[in-house]
Scaffold this active site. Sequence first.
Site, PDB file in Angstrom:
ATOM      1  N   GLU A 146       0.944   0.852  12.209  1.00  0.00           N
ATOM      2  CA  GLU A 146       1.168   2.302  12.359  1.00  0.00           C
ATOM      3  C   GLU A 146       2.308   2.654  13.312  1.00  0.00           C
ATOM      4  O   GLU A 146       2.720   3.809  13.377  1.00  0.00           O
ATOM      5  CB  GLU A 146      -0.139   2.977  12.799  1.00  0.00           C
ATOM      6  N   TYR A 175      10.732   5.520 -15.480  1.00  0.00           N
ATOM      7  CA  TYR A 175      11.505   6.007 -14.335  1.00  0.00           C
ATOM      8  C   TYR A 175      12.967   5.586 -14.421  1.00  0.00           C
ATOM      9  O   TYR A 175      13.271   4.455 -14.748  1.00  0.00           O
ATOM     10  CB  TYR A 175      10.900   5.482 -13.030  1.00  0.00           C
TER      11      TYR A 175
END
Length: 421
Positions: A399, A323
């Site tokens: 969350e 990458y």
Amino acid sequence: MSEPSLASSALAEQIDAAARAIEARVIAWRRDLHAHPELGNREFRTAGVVQAHLRDLGLDEVRTEVAHTGVVGLLKGAFPGPVVALRADMDALPVTEDVDLPFASKVRTTWNGEDVGVMHACGHDCHVAILMGVAEILTGLRAQLHGSVKFIFQPAEEMPPEGEEGGAKLMIEQGALENPVPQAVFGLHVTSRLPVGIVGYRPGPTMASSDRFRITVQGKQTHGAAPWLGVDPIVTAAQMVLGLQTVVSRGVDITREPAVVTVGMIKGGVRENIIPDSVEMRGTVRTFDEEMRDDIHERVTTLAEAIARGSRAGCTVCIQKNYPVTVNDPALTEAMVPTLQRVAGPDALRLVPKVTGAEDFSFFQQVVPGLFFFVGVTPPGIDPAKAYSNHSPRFFADERGLVVGVRALAQLTCDYFELKA
Ligand SMILES: [Zn+2]
Ligand SMILES: [Zn+2]
């Protein structure tokens, strides 16, 4: 501090209201994805969920099977304007989940010939759910949008399986950034390194390039009691391991950018009194500058070869570029900071340090100016420095970070349209 003028506050308020309204569903999507993780290039169910959602929304285009399992949706706003790409990665990791949650993954599969657990240990389930939410919100605001949005759901960010191609690079090769060509790309990563509610960003080089090398030292096998009769690849390899430590410490201008050269694997020999025929080493190189990346590759190669020559051993050096550096376009980042500031709220936007991990979002940024930022998911009361990190079997995402991600991507898109209007 004055309110940034670029934000159309009416639209921003509509986005925030829509984000609040969709939050529970985004969490439900994330839990479903979390319970059904899939490894890179195998995101069949995940891609099915995504494309069903995008088709239900009535996007102008939904392309599937891009780079195997990738999905690209296109939403055309009511007014002409620029094209913004938003990217979410979809793959999970070969990690056996060790978090006590009703929706914890129980999935197992075969990976590299081994039976492994599968877990969304990097939080890509959050990314997919967030982008599904953003797609729904922006579709609802279509009549007010001055531009188009490309939703890129990408497979195999964590590298495709051995022998396969995949990820951002393959998506680009298969046209994900064409027809239409975006002028900007945004992406995010949820992270254990920041508390929930905090957004992190950095202009310029942000995440490292990541390349792997393999060095094979070819000696000549002989009796351990008579080393002069052969060529010892173990001593030669040991010299290389130490020599490679000087590549960064003596050869790289560390005032410009940091770099890392690590030998992570060394293998050779079967018995104490046999000098083996060969030794194999593997390692990784991390940099924050493409020129330094090439320079380090060259130094690793010539140093290993020279040490081998000095020991009369043979040597092959193979460096595989994985990458590139994740570079946030400085001008784009500067232009979008007020948006991130508004989304995060006072004192909740942080300039974060460089990360020596890598991201294949960098491939998109090589084509289009991009901004990749971080959304905290460590629950209050836990020190992010001590929280189980991404990739841990105990990685846990609070969350409440999801709606922050939804608001950020939706607001960045609309503010970008406004900036370019
Ligand atoms: Zn990861
Ligand atoms: Zn990741």
